[in-house]
Design a protein around this motif. Structure first.
Motif, PDB file in Angstrom:
ATOM      1  N   ALA A 116      48.442  35.042  51.184  1.00  0.00           N
ATOM      2  CA  ALA A 116      48.917  36.019  52.303  1.00  0.00           C
ATOM      3  C   ALA A 116      47.517  36.212  53.055  1.00  0.00           C
ATOM      4  CB  ALA A 116      49.283  37.023  51.769  1.00  0.00           C
ATOM      5  N   GLU A 117      46.353  36.375  52.448  1.00  0.00           N
ATOM      6  CA  GLU A 117      45.173  36.472  53.148  1.00  0.00           C
ATOM      7  C   GLU A 117      44.585  35.207  53.988  1.00  0.00           C
ATOM      8  OE1 GLU A 117      40.438  37.544  52.621  1.00  0.00           O
ATOM      9  OE2 GLU A 117      42.154  38.709  51.386  1.00  0.00           O
ATOM     10  N   GLU A 118      45.079  34.149  53.493  1.00  0.00           N
ATOM     11  CA  GLU A 118      44.827  32.775  54.331  1.00  0.00           C
ATOM     12  C   GLU A 118      45.589  32.593  55.307  1.00  0.00           C
ATOM     13  OE1 GLU A 118      45.025  29.873  51.109  1.00  0.00           O
ATOM     14  OE2 GLU A 118      43.280  29.884  50.355  1.00  0.00           O
ATOM     15  N   LEU A 119      46.697  33.214  55.435  1.00  0.00           N
ATOM     16  CA  LEU A 119      47.682  33.049  56.202  1.00  0.00           C
ATOM     17  C   LEU A 119      47.387  33.862  57.236  1.00  0.00           C
ATOM     18  CD1 LEU A 119      50.645  31.939  57.234  1.00  0.00           C
ATOM     19  CD2 LEU A 119      51.625  33.920  56.168  1.00  0.00           C
TER      20      LEU A 119
ATOM     21  N   ALA B 111      55.814  35.463  52.834  1.00  0.00           N
ATOM     22  CA  ALA B 111      54.519  34.713  51.955  1.00  0.00           C
ATOM     23  C   ALA B 111      54.727  35.264  50.501  1.00  0.00           C
ATOM     24  CB  ALA B 111      53.403  34.384  52.383  1.00  0.00           C
ATOM     25  N   THR B 112      54.531  36.668  50.628  1.00  0.00           N
ATOM     26  CA  THR B 112      54.447  37.369  49.350  1.00  0.00           C
ATOM     27  C   THR B 112      55.823  37.560  48.695  1.00  0.00           C
ATOM     28  OG1 THR B 112      54.634  39.447  50.684  1.00  0.00           O
ATOM     29  CG2 THR B 112      52.450  38.798  49.843  1.00  0.00           C
ATOM     30  N   MET B 113      57.003  37.759  49.448  1.00  0.00           N
ATOM     31  CA  MET B 113      58.335  38.045  48.774  1.00  0.00           C
ATOM     32  C   MET B 113      58.843  36.738  48.264  1.00  0.00           C
ATOM     33  SD  MET B 113      59.565  41.064  48.881  1.00  0.00           S
ATOM     34  CE  MET B 113      61.011  40.830  48.462  1.00  0.00           C
ATOM     35  N   ALA B 114      58.331  35.554  48.862  1.00  0.00           N
ATOM     36  CA  ALA B 114      58.853  34.057  48.417  1.00  0.00           C
ATOM     37  C   ALA B 114      58.148  33.736  46.847  1.00  0.00           C
ATOM     38  CB  ALA B 114      58.158  33.118  49.351  1.00  0.00           C
TER      39      ALA B 114
ATOM     40  N   GLU C  15      39.917  41.272  51.398  1.00  0.00           N
ATOM     41  CA  GLU C  15      39.600  41.688  49.870  1.00  0.00           C
ATOM     42  C   GLU C  15      39.083  40.288  49.269  1.00  0.00           C
ATOM     43  OE1 GLU C  15      41.336  43.741  45.724  1.00  0.00           O
ATOM     44  OE2 GLU C  15      42.559  43.348  47.534  1.00  0.00           O
ATOM     45  N   GLU C  16      40.135  39.268  49.362  1.00  0.00           N
ATOM     46  CA  GLU C  16      39.779  38.162  48.686  1.00  0.00           C
ATOM     47  C   GLU C  16      38.649  37.100  49.018  1.00  0.00           C
ATOM     48  OE1 GLU C  16      41.254  38.450  45.872  1.00  0.00           O
ATOM     49  OE2 GLU C  16      42.542  39.859  46.451  1.00  0.00           O
ATOM     50  N   TYR C  17      38.324  37.091  50.319  1.00  0.00           N
ATOM     51  CA  TYR C  17      37.673  36.244  50.944  1.00  0.00           C
ATOM     52  C   TYR C  17      36.391  36.991  51.600  1.00  0.00           C
ATOM     53  CZ  TYR C  17      40.938  32.718  49.364  1.00  0.00           C
ATOM     54  OH  TYR C  17      41.818  32.185  48.796  1.00  0.00           O
ATOM     55  N   GLY C  18      36.138  37.982  51.825  1.00  0.00           N
ATOM     56  CA  GLY C  18      34.979  38.772  52.271  1.00  0.00           C
ATOM     57  C   GLY C  18      34.971  38.903  54.000  1.00  0.00           C
ATOM     58  N   ILE C  19      33.878  38.910  54.441  1.00  0.00           N
ATOM     59  CA  ILE C  19      33.545  38.963  55.755  1.00  0.00           C
ATOM     60  C   ILE C  19      33.339  37.809  56.491  1.00  0.00           C
ATOM     61  CG2 ILE C  19      31.118  39.642  55.611  1.00  0.00           C
ATOM     62  CD1 ILE C  19      33.429  41.074  58.044  1.00  0.00           C
ATOM     63  N   GLU C  20      34.021  37.678  57.707  1.00  0.00           N
ATOM     64  CA  GLU C  20      33.759  36.394  58.397  1.00  0.00           C
ATOM     65  C   GLU C  20      33.680  36.892  59.947  1.00  0.00           C
ATOM     66  OE1 GLU C  20      35.861  32.283  59.629  1.00  0.00           O
ATOM     67  OE2 GLU C  20      36.954  33.520  58.308  1.00  0.00           O
TER      68      GLU C  20
ATOM     69  N   ASP D 278      35.467  41.758  38.623  1.00  0.00           N
ATOM     70  CA  ASP D 278      35.795  43.015  38.300  1.00  0.00           C
ATOM     71  C   ASP D 278      36.555  43.534  37.395  1.00  0.00           C
ATOM     72  OD1 ASP D 278      37.786  42.784  39.993  1.00  0.00           O
ATOM     73  OD2 ASP D 278      37.319  44.063  41.664  1.00  0.00           O
ATOM     74  N   MET D 279      37.439  42.502  36.751  1.00  0.00           N
ATOM     75  CA  MET D 279      38.474  42.541  35.693  1.00  0.00           C
ATOM     76  C   MET D 279      39.737  43.034  36.487  1.00  0.00           C
ATOM     77  SD  MET D 279      36.723  41.398  33.593  1.00  0.00           S
ATOM     78  CE  MET D 279      38.154  41.654  32.160  1.00  0.00           C
ATOM     79  N   THR D 280      39.808  42.914  37.940  1.00  0.00           N
ATOM     80  CA  THR D 280      41.134  43.031  38.575  1.00  0.00           C
ATOM     81  C   THR D 280      42.156  41.676  38.587  1.00  0.00           C
ATOM     82  OG1 THR D 280      40.305  43.107  40.606  1.00  0.00           O
ATOM     83  CG2 THR D 280      40.328  45.296  39.507  1.00  0.00           C
ATOM     84  N   PRO D 281      43.070  41.763  38.721  1.00  0.00           N
ATOM     85  CA  PRO D 281      43.979  40.753  38.797  1.00  0.00           C
ATOM     86  C   PRO D 281      43.967  40.095  40.056  1.00  0.00           C
ATOM     87  CG  PRO D 281      45.497  42.501  38.473  1.00  0.00           C
ATOM     88  CD  PRO D 281      44.136  42.964  38.286  1.00  0.00           C
ATOM     89  N   VAL D 282      44.226  38.825  40.375  1.00  0.00           N
ATOM     90  CA  VAL D 282      44.364  38.395  41.832  1.00  0.00           C
ATOM     91  C   VAL D 282      45.543  37.371  41.447  1.00  0.00           C
ATOM     92  CG1 VAL D 282      42.472  36.822  41.569  1.00  0.00           C
ATOM     93  CG2 VAL D 282      43.439  37.268  43.892  1.00  0.00           C
ATOM     94  N   SER D 283      46.476  37.258  42.309  1.00  0.00           N
ATOM     95  CA  SER D 283      47.436  36.127  42.235  1.00  0.00           C
ATOM     96  C   SER D 283      47.315  35.230  43.284  1.00  0.00           C
ATOM     97  CB  SER D 283      48.889  36.886  42.224  1.00  0.00           C
ATOM     98  OG  SER D 283      49.079  37.163  43.640  1.00  0.00           O
ATOM     99  N   GLU D 284      48.070  34.110  43.160  1.00  0.00           N
ATOM    100  CA  GLU D 284      48.018  33.045  44.219  1.00  0.00           C
ATOM    101  C   GLU D 284      48.739  33.774  45.348  1.00  0.00           C
ATOM    102  OE1 GLU D 284      51.934  30.569  44.083  1.00  0.00           O
ATOM    103  OE2 GLU D 284      51.402  30.611  41.768  1.00  0.00           O
ATOM    104  N   ALA D 285      49.537  34.716  45.244  1.00  0.00           N
ATOM    105  CA  ALA D 285      50.067  35.210  46.517  1.00  0.00           C
ATOM    106  C   ALA D 285      49.156  35.853  47.285  1.00  0.00           C
ATOM    107  CB  ALA D 285      51.282  35.938  46.114  1.00  0.00           C
ATOM    108  N   ASP D 286      48.283  36.762  46.679  1.00  0.00           N
ATOM    109  CA  ASP D 286      47.190  37.523  47.359  1.00  0.00           C
ATOM    110  C   ASP D 286      46.521  36.494  48.118  1.00  0.00           C
ATOM    111  OD1 ASP D 286      46.741  40.306  45.729  1.00  0.00           O
ATOM    112  OD2 ASP D 286      47.489  38.955  44.564  1.00  0.00           O
ATOM    113  N   LYS D 287      45.963  35.235  47.708  1.00  0.00           N
ATOM    114  CA  LYS D 287      44.919  34.483  48.296  1.00  0.00           C
ATOM    115  C   LYS D 287      45.783  33.718  49.536  1.00  0.00           C
ATOM    116  CE  LYS D 287      42.263  33.434  44.340  1.00  0.00           C
ATOM    117  NZ  LYS D 287      41.702  32.282  43.438  1.00  0.00           N
TER     118      LYS D 287
END
Length: 266
Positions: free
Chosen positions: A49-52, A21-24, A69-74, A38-47
């Motif tokens: 990959a974590e969802e996957l 997913a990330t290499m694509a 990192e992106e969606y917290g604790i579950e 927190d002023m740090t970047p997040v890309s669509e690839a971060d989200k």
């Protein structure tokens, strides 16, 4: 001792999916990047990959909790998967190949949750490292094609290589003087950044590394790889494991000196 072989195999499957997913999207001209509070970047690839990873874990380990990192604790319970979908997002969005997906399994114990499985996968570098509690640390292309990792035996600071991420954080936290003194005491310094210095410590190509501010998902996977390679991973306070909000890793022989410099005049 518990057998984590199945969990390690699953972590590799998760890393394979995340890598694809990330290499694509790596170096994609239309990559969407946002700025978090927190002023740090997040890309669509971060989200993505974590969802996957989360979706696969929910099917394969429905009783385990997940912290990302992106969606917290579950979820709750004695087992918790900890995910950093892209460690090194700033590199990722600029086309620098030094970034990785970090996947760790942590289990509750006497000292709180501790990592028992860790996979660090850096597909743009063509590298992967992993470890499971009590079985050693390895690098290679797969579980069946791997080389065991061992930290170096360098015992003099003047012969040691020191890796770090940047100067700014050390100054912000009032530790710049000790940091600079350490850079003068060692043989060599390089600012590789993010996950890579810790893997170099595990491989024996770097003796010491440290960062002044980190989150649990930055450290859980790297900590067990360093430890299983024979090294030491603590916070700057000397507390073992990835719970101090910062990190110091070494081949073990130089750890007290490392902490001494970084804590001086603090």
């Amino acid at each position: 001792m518990a057998d984590y072989h199945d969990d390690l195999r699953l972590a590799h499957v998760l890393a394979d999916a995340a890598d694809a997913a990330t290499m694509a999207r790596f170096k994609a001209l239309d990559l969407k990047v946002e700025t978090k509070p927190d002023m740090t970047p997040v890309s669509e690839a971060d989200k993505a990959a974590e969802e996957l990873i989360r979706s696969q874990l929910q099917r394969a380990r429905p009783r385990d909790a997940i912290l990302g990192e992106e969606y917290g604790i579950e979820g709750t319970g004695p087992r918790r998967w900890v995910i950093d979908p892209i460690d090194g997002t700033k590199n990722y969005v600029r086309g620098v190949p030094v970034w990785a997906t970090l996947i760790s399994l942590m289990e509750a114990g006497e000292g709180g949750y501790q990592p028992v499985v860790g996979v660090v996968s850096a597909p743009a570098l063509g590298r992967r490292w992993w470890a499971a509690k009590g079985t050693g640390a390895y690098t290679g292309r797969s579980l069946s094609s791997a080389t065991r990792l061992h930290v170096s035996k360098v015992s003099r600071l003047s012969d040691a290589s020191f890796a770090y991420s940047s100067l700014g954080g050390w100054e912000e936290y009032g530790r710049l003087d000790g940091f600079l003194d350490l850079t003068r005491a060692v043989w060599r310094t390089r600012a590789y950044g993010d996950f890579w210095p810790y893997m170099m410590v595990a491989e024996g190509s770097v003796e010491i590394c440290a960062e002044p501010e980190l989150s649990l998902w930055d450290m859980a996977a790297t900590a067990i790889v360093v430890q299983e390679a024979g090294g030491t991973f603590t916070g700057l306070d000397g507390l073992r494991g990835p719970h101090s909000g910062n990190a110091a890793a070494s081949n073990g022989l130089l750890h007290e000196e490392l902490l001494g410099y970084l804590n001086q005049r603090y």
